[in-house]
Motif scaffolding. Structure first.
Motif, PDB file in Angstrom:
ATOM      1  N   SER A  69       0.843  -1.191   0.000  1.00  0.00           N
ATOM      2  CA  SER A  69       0.000   0.000   0.000  1.00  0.00           C
ATOM      3  C   SER A  69       0.884   1.249   0.000  1.00  0.00           C
ATOM      4  CB  SER A  69      -0.902   0.009   1.235  1.00  0.00           C
ATOM      5  OG  SER A  69      -0.121   0.247   2.401  1.00  0.00           O
ATOM      6  N   THR A  70       0.257   2.373  -0.281  1.00  0.00           N
ATOM      7  CA  THR A  70       0.972   3.648  -0.260  1.00  0.00           C
ATOM      8  C   THR A  70       1.578   3.900   1.114  1.00  0.00           C
ATOM      9  OG1 THR A  70      -0.544   4.506  -1.928  1.00  0.00           O
ATOM     10  CG2 THR A  70       0.727   6.126  -0.687  1.00  0.00           C
ATOM     11  N   GLU A  71       0.830   3.535   2.158  1.00  0.00           N
ATOM     12  CA  GLU A  71       1.323   3.722   3.533  1.00  0.00           C
ATOM     13  C   GLU A  71       2.513   2.810   3.816  1.00  0.00           C
ATOM     14  OE1 GLU A  71      -2.013   3.059   2.867  1.00  0.00           O
ATOM     15  OE2 GLU A  71      -2.677   5.134   3.043  1.00  0.00           O
ATOM     16  N   ASP A  72       2.432   1.562   3.327  1.00  0.00           N
ATOM     17  CA  ASP A  72       3.532   0.617   3.519  1.00  0.00           C
ATOM     18  C   ASP A  72       4.795   1.113   2.820  1.00  0.00           C
ATOM     19  OD1 ASP A  72       1.923  -1.098   4.994  1.00  0.00           O
ATOM     20  OD2 ASP A  72       1.437  -2.372   3.266  1.00  0.00           O
ATOM     21  N   ILE A  73       4.632   1.627   1.609  1.00  0.00           N
ATOM     22  CA  ILE A  73       5.781   2.151   0.859  1.00  0.00           C
ATOM     23  C   ILE A  73       6.374   3.354   1.590  1.00  0.00           C
ATOM     24  CG2 ILE A  73       6.479   3.311  -1.275  1.00  0.00           C
ATOM     25  CD1 ILE A  73       4.435   1.469  -2.731  1.00  0.00           C
ATOM     26  N   ALA A  74       5.510   4.234   2.081  1.00  0.00           N
ATOM     27  CA  ALA A  74       5.988   5.421   2.821  1.00  0.00           C
ATOM     28  C   ALA A  74       6.748   4.997   4.074  1.00  0.00           C
ATOM     29  CB  ALA A  74       4.821   6.333   3.167  1.00  0.00           C
ATOM     30  N   ALA A  75       6.240   3.999   4.780  1.00  0.00           N
ATOM     31  CA  ALA A  75       6.916   3.525   5.995  1.00  0.00           C
ATOM     32  C   ALA A  75       8.263   2.904   5.651  1.00  0.00           C
ATOM     33  CB  ALA A  75       6.032   2.523   6.733  1.00  0.00           C
ATOM     34  N   LEU A  76       8.309   2.091   4.594  1.00  0.00           N
ATOM     35  CA  LEU A  76       9.577   1.492   4.160  1.00  0.00           C
ATOM     36  C   LEU A  76      10.563   2.592   3.763  1.00  0.00           C
ATOM     37  CD1 LEU A  76      11.493  -0.781   3.275  1.00  0.00           C
ATOM     38  CD2 LEU A  76      10.294  -0.787   1.059  1.00  0.00           C
TER      39      LEU A  76
ATOM     40  N   LYS B 211      32.904 -16.455   6.823  1.00  0.00           N
ATOM     41  CA  LYS B 211      32.337 -15.891   8.054  1.00  0.00           C
ATOM     42  C   LYS B 211      31.191 -14.923   7.789  1.00  0.00           C
ATOM     43  CE  LYS B 211      36.816 -15.970  10.403  1.00  0.00           C
ATOM     44  NZ  LYS B 211      37.890 -15.142  10.915  1.00  0.00           N
ATOM     45  N   GLY B 212      31.124 -14.427   6.567  1.00  0.00           N
ATOM     46  CA  GLY B 212      30.135 -13.403   6.247  1.00  0.00           C
ATOM     47  C   GLY B 212      30.665 -12.025   6.569  1.00  0.00           C
ATOM     48  N   ARG B 213      30.003 -11.052   6.022  1.00  0.00           N
ATOM     49  CA  ARG B 213      30.400  -9.665   6.243  1.00  0.00           C
ATOM     50  C   ARG B 213      29.856  -9.192   7.578  1.00  0.00           C
ATOM     51  NH1 ARG B 213      28.951  -4.695   2.163  1.00  0.00           N
ATOM     52  NH2 ARG B 213      29.423  -3.084   3.663  1.00  0.00           N
ATOM     53  N   PRO B 214      30.665  -8.481   8.356  1.00  0.00           N
ATOM     54  CA  PRO B 214      30.161  -7.961   9.637  1.00  0.00           C
ATOM     55  C   PRO B 214      28.978  -7.014   9.407  1.00  0.00           C
ATOM     56  CG  PRO B 214      32.537  -7.612   9.424  1.00  0.00           C
ATOM     57  CD  PRO B 214      32.043  -8.100   8.102  1.00  0.00           C
ATOM     58  N   LYS B 215      28.062  -6.988  10.358  1.00  0.00           N
ATOM     59  CA  LYS B 215      26.912  -6.079  10.251  1.00  0.00           C
ATOM     60  C   LYS B 215      27.396  -4.639  10.305  1.00  0.00           C
ATOM     61  CE  LYS B 215      23.145  -8.646  10.163  1.00  0.00           C
ATOM     62  NZ  LYS B 215      22.211  -8.589   9.075  1.00  0.00           N
ATOM     63  N   ASP B 216      26.905  -3.868   9.368  1.00  0.00           N
ATOM     64  CA  ASP B 216      27.131  -2.433   9.350  1.00  0.00           C
ATOM     65  C   ASP B 216      25.886  -1.826   8.700  1.00  0.00           C
ATOM     66  OD1 ASP B 216      27.396  -2.318   6.472  1.00  0.00           O
ATOM     67  OD2 ASP B 216      29.518  -2.759   6.626  1.00  0.00           O
ATOM     68  N   PRO B 217      25.755  -0.511   8.669  1.00  0.00           N
ATOM     69  CA  PRO B 217      24.544   0.073   8.094  1.00  0.00           C
ATOM     70  C   PRO B 217      24.258  -0.344   6.650  1.00  0.00           C
ATOM     71  CG  PRO B 217      25.607   1.687   9.462  1.00  0.00           C
ATOM     72  CD  PRO B 217      26.553   0.506   9.374  1.00  0.00           C
ATOM     73  N   GLN B 218      25.280  -0.571   5.831  1.00  0.00           N
ATOM     74  CA  GLN B 218      25.008  -0.997   4.459  1.00  0.00           C
ATOM     75  C   GLN B 218      24.421  -2.412   4.442  1.00  0.00           C
ATOM     76  OE1 GLN B 218      27.435   0.055   0.877  1.00  0.00           O
ATOM     77  NE2 GLN B 218      27.890  -2.115   0.912  1.00  0.00           N
ATOM     78  N   VAL B 219      24.952  -3.307   5.255  1.00  0.00           N
ATOM     79  CA  VAL B 219      24.403  -4.662   5.352  1.00  0.00           C
ATOM     80  C   VAL B 219      22.968  -4.593   5.876  1.00  0.00           C
ATOM     81  CG1 VAL B 219      24.628  -6.897   6.510  1.00  0.00           C
ATOM     82  CG2 VAL B 219      26.659  -5.757   5.608  1.00  0.00           C
ATOM     83  N   GLU B 220      22.731  -3.735   6.857  1.00  0.00           N
ATOM     84  CA  GLU B 220      21.376  -3.565   7.391  1.00  0.00           C
ATOM     85  C   GLU B 220      20.424  -3.059   6.307  1.00  0.00           C
ATOM     86  OE1 GLU B 220      21.719  -0.895  10.699  1.00  0.00           O
ATOM     87  OE2 GLU B 220      23.011  -2.268  11.821  1.00  0.00           O
ATOM     88  N   LEU B 221      20.877  -2.104   5.489  1.00  0.00           N
ATOM     89  CA  LEU B 221      20.056  -1.566   4.405  1.00  0.00           C
ATOM     90  C   LEU B 221      19.723  -2.667   3.393  1.00  0.00           C
ATOM     91  CD1 LEU B 221      18.683   0.792   2.917  1.00  0.00           C
ATOM     92  CD2 LEU B 221      20.938   1.339   1.919  1.00  0.00           C
ATOM     93  N   ILE B 222      20.708  -3.460   3.039  1.00  0.00           N
ATOM     94  CA  ILE B 222      20.481  -4.576   2.112  1.00  0.00           C
ATOM     95  C   ILE B 222      19.477  -5.560   2.714  1.00  0.00           C
ATOM     96  CG2 ILE B 222      21.583  -6.614   1.060  1.00  0.00           C
ATOM     97  CD1 ILE B 222      24.128  -4.795   0.787  1.00  0.00           C
ATOM     98  N   ASP B 223      19.640  -5.871   4.002  1.00  0.00           N
ATOM     99  CA  ASP B 223      18.709  -6.776   4.680  1.00  0.00           C
ATOM    100  C   ASP B 223      17.284  -6.205   4.679  1.00  0.00           C
ATOM    101  OD1 ASP B 223      20.792  -8.555   5.179  1.00  0.00           O
ATOM    102  OD2 ASP B 223      20.995  -8.002   7.301  1.00  0.00           O
ATOM    103  N   LEU B 224      17.159  -4.897   4.878  1.00  0.00           N
ATOM    104  CA  LEU B 224      15.849  -4.244   4.868  1.00  0.00           C
ATOM    105  C   LEU B 224      15.210  -4.367   3.485  1.00  0.00           C
ATOM    106  CD1 LEU B 224      13.676  -2.486   6.219  1.00  0.00           C
ATOM    107  CD2 LEU B 224      15.070  -0.469   5.619  1.00  0.00           C
ATOM    108  N   PHE B 225      15.979  -4.074   2.450  1.00  0.00           N
ATOM    109  CA  PHE B 225      15.459  -4.236   1.089  1.00  0.00           C
ATOM    110  C   PHE B 225      15.040  -5.684   0.846  1.00  0.00           C
ATOM    111  CE2 PHE B 225      17.946  -0.339  -0.414  1.00  0.00           C
ATOM    112  CZ  PHE B 225      16.815   0.419  -0.644  1.00  0.00           C
ATOM    113  N   ASN B 226      15.899  -6.621   1.205  1.00  0.00           N
ATOM    114  CA  ASN B 226      15.599  -8.042   0.991  1.00  0.00           C
ATOM    115  C   ASN B 226      14.302  -8.449   1.689  1.00  0.00           C
ATOM    116  OD1 ASN B 226      17.938  -8.319  -0.520  1.00  0.00           O
ATOM    117  ND2 ASN B 226      19.088  -9.330   1.100  1.00  0.00           N
ATOM    118  N   ALA B 227      14.110  -7.980   2.920  1.00  0.00           N
ATOM    119  CA  ALA B 227      12.922  -8.342   3.694  1.00  0.00           C
ATOM    120  C   ALA B 227      11.632  -7.845   3.042  1.00  0.00           C
ATOM    121  CB  ALA B 227      13.036  -7.785   5.117  1.00  0.00           C
ATOM    122  N   HIS B 228      11.760  -6.849   2.170  1.00  0.00           N
ATOM    123  CA  HIS B 228      10.583  -6.297   1.489  1.00  0.00           C
ATOM    124  C   HIS B 228      10.519  -6.711   0.017  1.00  0.00           C
ATOM    125  CE1 HIS B 228      10.494  -3.957   5.181  1.00  0.00           C
ATOM    126  NE2 HIS B 228       9.201  -3.839   4.930  1.00  0.00           N
ATOM    127  N   GLY B 229      11.256  -7.753  -0.326  1.00  0.00           N
ATOM    128  CA  GLY B 229      11.153  -8.320  -1.671  1.00  0.00           C
ATOM    129  C   GLY B 229      12.089  -7.738  -2.708  1.00  0.00           C
TER     130      GLY B 229
END
Length: 182
Positions: free
Chosen positions: A2-9, A83-101
């Motif tokens: 929804s428009t609200e969901d997009i705005a929140a994301l 080991k994977g990349r340590p968590k940092d804001p860029q990894v968090e941003l990628i994870d956020l995008f991934n969680a929303h498809g």
């Protein structure tokens, strides 16, 4: 969504703009073996990068690293793969995008600026910031967001020696898109 969901994301996504997502000092100083290996792989035969005696008698007066090696000195080793990349804001941003498809990713642009050549013994520090995040775009690959990082490179004295920008598109692959978009 929804428009609200997009705005929140988007409110969450845009909060990452300006955040530092990494600062590292190279484990090794600029050195001849790494320069030699880089030049060999790239087919670079310039004596200013390979032969100290010829470089000393040339216009630079010393051996220097190829400018395009700027990003090499601070690269993580193979341990990132296991080991994977340590968590940092860029990894968090990628994870956020991934969680929303927004599972697709493609690098779209990079530039480098060189302020001075790197010399043997220089120790390089790289500091990366999320500089820009675009509004939602419709692309040939799918709907998504471009985000850009800027990495400033400094020497052991804190002097800026170069800068790199790197732009990525995180997108929702279009229905029926082929494999390999993640």
């Amino acid at each position: 969504m929804s428009t609200e969901d997009i705005a929140a994301l988007e409110a969450r996504v845009y909060a990452y703009k300006g955040r530092e997502c990494g600062c590292s000092t190279a484990a090794d100083a600029v050195n001849k073996p790494m320069i030699r290996q880089w030049c060999e792989v790239m087919g670079n035969t310039n004596p200013d990068h390979l032969d100290e005696d010829r470089a000393a008698s040339g216009n630079r007066g010393e051996l220097v690293a190829p400018a395009t090696m700027l990003f090499v000195w601070n690269q993580a080793g193979y341990s990132v793969a296991s080991k994977g990349r340590p968590k940092d804001p860029q990894v968090e941003l990628i994870d956020l995008f991934n969680a929303h498809g927004y599972l697709g990713v493609v690098a779209t642009d990079t530039t480098q600026e060189y302020y001075r050549e790197l010399r043997l013994g220089d120790t390089i520090t790289a500091r990366t910031v999320i500089d820009n995040i675009s509004p939602r775009k419709s692309t040939g690959l799918g709907e998504g967001y471009f985000y850009e990082t800027i990495t400033d490179f400094s020497d052991q004295d804190g002097n800026l020696v170069g800068r790199q920008t790197f732009k990525v598109l995180k997108f929702k692959p279009k229905a029926g898109a082929g494999e390999g978009t993640q």
